[in-house]
Write an enzyme that holds these catalytic residues in place. Structure first.
Site, short mmCIF file in Angstrom:
data_model
loop_
_atom_site.label_atom_id
_atom_site.label_comp_id
_atom_site.label_asym_id
_atom_site.label_seq_id
_atom_site.Cartn_x
_atom_site.Cartn_y
_atom_site.Cartn_z
N ALA A 237 46.36 -43.32 25.71
CA ALA A 237 45.91 -42.16 26.48
C ALA A 237 44.39 -42.15 26.67
O ALA A 237 43.88 -41.67 27.67
CB ALA A 237 46.37 -40.87 25.82
N THR A 238 43.67 -42.71 25.70
CA THR A 238 42.21 -42.76 25.86
C THR A 238 41.85 -43.58 27.09
O THR A 238 41.06 -43.15 27.93
CB THR A 238 41.56 -43.38 24.60
OG1 THR A 238 41.88 -42.56 23.47
CG2 THR A 238 40.05 -43.47 24.75
N ASN B 65 45.81 -31.06 21.00
CA ASN B 65 46.20 -31.86 19.83
C ASN B 65 45.90 -31.17 18.50
O ASN B 65 46.50 -31.49 17.50
CB ASN B 65 45.49 -33.21 19.87
CG ASN B 65 44.01 -33.08 20.16
OD1 ASN B 65 43.62 -32.57 21.22
ND2 ASN B 65 43.18 -33.50 19.23
N GLN C 57 50.06 -35.13 23.98
CA GLN C 57 50.78 -34.33 22.97
C GLN C 57 51.97 -33.59 23.57
O GLN C 57 52.68 -32.89 22.85
CB GLN C 57 49.83 -33.30 22.34
CG GLN C 57 48.72 -33.90 21.50
CD GLN C 57 49.20 -34.47 20.18
OE1 GLN C 57 50.33 -34.25 19.75
NE2 GLN C 57 48.34 -35.22 19.54
N ALA D 50 52.06 -43.89 23.81
CA ALA D 50 53.35 -44.15 23.17
C ALA D 50 53.38 -43.70 21.71
O ALA D 50 54.39 -43.22 21.22
CB ALA D 50 53.70 -45.63 23.27
N HIS D 51 52.24 -43.83 21.02
CA HIS D 51 52.30 -43.63 19.56
C HIS D 51 52.34 -42.16 19.16
O HIS D 51 52.38 -41.83 17.98
CB HIS D 51 51.18 -44.38 18.84
CG HIS D 51 49.82 -43.76 18.95
ND1 HIS D 51 49.30 -42.96 17.95
CD2 HIS D 51 48.88 -43.82 19.90
CE1 HIS D 51 48.07 -42.58 18.30
NE2 HIS D 51 47.80 -43.08 19.48
N THR E 188 47.14 -59.26 31.16
CA THR E 188 48.54 -59.62 30.96
C THR E 188 49.29 -58.48 30.28
O THR E 188 48.79 -57.92 29.30
CB THR E 188 48.64 -60.89 30.09
OG1 THR E 188 47.92 -61.94 30.75
CG2 THR E 188 50.08 -61.31 29.87
N CYS F 36 36.35 -34.58 11.24
CA CYS F 36 35.11 -34.31 10.51
C CYS F 36 34.92 -35.36 9.44
O CYS F 36 35.81 -35.68 8.68
CB CYS F 36 35.11 -32.91 9.91
SG CYS F 36 36.14 -32.69 8.50
#
Ligand SMILES: *Cc1c(COP(=O)(O)O)cnc(C)c1O
Length: 540
Positions: free
Chosen positions: A76-77, A156, A184, A205-206, A244, A333
């Site tokens: 997502a980043t 999140n 999320q 995905a994670h 790839t 943090c």
């Protein structure tokens, strides 16, 4: 560690579902689907290509999109980087204004900061105390040169769900593109890019029981949204993202999305019942505040702030319980920059409450047993910390949280004194009765140490303390009380250096040792004042 600690950090990442990893394993070795999906000249490549396209359909289906609208990324980043920078670049001639929220994930925040440096104007919208955007603020912020609005679907840290459709009505009306970070949200709440009027959408995905390192960006085709590539080389993914394709990762994400679609309804029901059970138990404690809207919230997240205790002492306690809880402070943090969550501060929490916050995030394998265990342990820990806290003035039941013998983050001495202090938290036993009480603190009262001793002539017969601050602040208080026991006050001299070396304090915790040195100095001063008082009374 793993195996016995209770995992309540599903919002940070989820374990891969075994059904997913099984599909992935079949895509790596000689006998499996290992080919390069771009090598369409042979079977190996063609089979890989088919597997990738099947996964693409599964991802598209979860969000109501067409397969051709899905672009594979590393997560997502990267998706949000591609969406924000890609749109900014492609539409620069139309305008250079972007609107987003203060509570976005860092991946969106930092892209916007980057674009600000490159000359784009960014409007950072505030949120209400429930974490939701006020649509009127957005309406007013949209200007003639606005090209993009980026608002996350689910936060999140708090789990707060934004009203995506109301926002897209506005972006549509003003002909502005709309990007949504749905990392999320996917697999937790229904998504339909057409019904919800979304132009670009980031997925990972994670966060939904797939593997790390793979994600997708949905890019609308009708009307066509243009995105300038940020990674060049080979022209894969219709030129938007070269490289790839990692077949095993993609197949994993596809299977994870397929499963999510199948399980979502039941899972959301079960997980939200567990979340409510946890909240019911924790809200028995006074002044435990829930962060963010309880009504507009995904099933798996509960974020609370706990008044009267220090954030570090709380988090160290949670990770140092005999059965530790793997949770997150919700904010990234670090010990060095003790910065509290910018998300919670945007919801109006002060620094202390934002720091003393815990994000519990539950998921597919969380059990009722685990929730009950955690609720019990957290309650005991909070009670023990509050009994030691000079900032907590209400009565607290005695508690004995079960702490582990060691903690890898702290020296053995610091950890031993910290956990002992939670076991014999004798709040009020000696304090405030006759005897001497002194209190000192660091500027802004980030750390406070309150020391009380009872004296028999010049001998200290009992010493007790209260402390608000990090783990070391508590350890220092407990160590000092031990050291003072049965000593003659006039004969004791303890330097902060001695305290540092006795406890093996890290240099950044020097202020805790200084606090103890100060407290002892004040105690002696107080004692001599009392003495001269008595002398005077005797003389008159
Ligand atoms: C985890 C997360 C991301 C980043 O996803 P990665 O795949 O780890 O890059 C972005 N946004 C939100 C809301 C997230 O929770």
């Amino acid at each position: 560690m793993s195996g016995q600690s209770v995992y309540l950090d599903y919002a940070a990442t989820t374990p891969v579902d075994p059904r997913v990893s099984e599909r992935m394993s079949a895509c790596m070795t000689m006998g499996g689907v290992f080919g390069n999906p771009a090598s369409l000249q042979h079977d190996y490549g063609r089979t890989a290509h088919e597997a990738v396209e099947q996964a693409r359909s599964a991802v598209a289906e979860l969000i109501g999109a067409e397969p051709a609208e899905i672009v594979w990324t590393s997560g997502a980043t990267e998706s949000s980087n591609l969406a924000l920078k890609g749109v900014a670049e492609a539409y620069a001639d139309r305008g250079r204004h972007i609107i987003t929220m203060k509570t976005e994930h860092k991946s969106v925040v930092d892209c916007c900061r980057y674009l600000e440096q490159k000359g784009w104007r960014v409007t950072w919208l505030p949120v209400a105390t429930d974490g939701r955007l006020n649509p009127e603020d957005l309406e007013q912020a949209i200007a003639d040169d606005t090209v993009l609005v980026s608002v996350m679907m689910v936060n999140n840290e708090t789990g707060v769900v934004q009203d995506i459709e109301t926002i897209s009505h506005m972006t549509r009306e003003r002909d502005v593109l709309f990007h949504v970070d749905a990392a999320q949200a996917a697999g937790k709440i229904p998504i339909d890019v057409n019904r919800q009027g979304i132009d670009l959408l980031s997925l990972s995905a994670h966060k939904l029981y797939g593997p790390k390192g793979i994600g997708a960006l949905y890019v609308r085709r009708q009307p066509r949204v243009r995105v300038a590539a940020q990674i060049h080389g080979g022209g894969h993914e219709r030129g938007m993202r070269s490289g790839t394709l990692p077949v095993h990762q993609i197949v994993g994400m596809g299977e994870a999305c397929r499963l999510a679609g199948e399980l979502m309804n039941d899972e959301a029901g079960r997980v939200s019942r567990l979340r409510d059970r946890l909240w019911e138990a924790l809200s028995e404690l006074p002044d435990v505040l829930r962060n963010g809207s309880a009504e507009h919230c995904v099933a798996g997240i509960l974020n609370v702030s706990i008044a009267g205790v220090d954030g570090e002492a709380l988090h160290a306690g949670l990770s140092g319980l005999k059965t530790p809880v793997a949770i997150s402070s919700g904010s990234a943090c670090t010990a060095a920059s003790q910065e509290s969550s910018y998300v919670l501060r945007a919801l109006g929490r002060d620094d202390e409450l934002a720091y003393a916050s815990v994000r519990f995030s539950l998921g597919r394998w969380t059990t009722e047993d685990e929730i009950d265990q955690v609720a019990f342990a957290v309650t005991a820990l909070v009670n023990a910390l509050r009994r030691r806290s000079p900032k907590w003035l209400q009565p607290v039941e005695a508690s004995e949280p079960a702490m582990a013998a060691r903690h890898s983050q702290f020296s053995d001495e610091v950890w031993r004194y910290y956990s002992e202090s939670l076991h014999h938290s004798g709040r009020g036993k000696e304090m405030d009765k006759e005897g001497l009480v002194v209190e000192c603190g660091t500027p802004g009262s980030r750390a406070v140490l309150r020391l009380a001793v009872q004296m028999d002539a010049e001998r200290i017969t009992a010493a007790d303390f209260q402390s608000y601050g990090c783990v070391s602040a508590l350890a220092v208080g407990a160590w000092l009380c031990d050291r003072l026991q049965d000593q003659r006050l006039s004969e004791i001299s303890i330097s902060s250096a001695e305290i540092e070396s006795a406890l093996g304090l890290a240099p950044i915790k020097r202020h805790c040792a200084l606090l103890a040195e100060d407290a002892l100095g004040m105690l002696k001063e107080q004692w001599s004042l009392n003495l001269s008082d008595t002398d005077q009374r005797a003389a008159s």
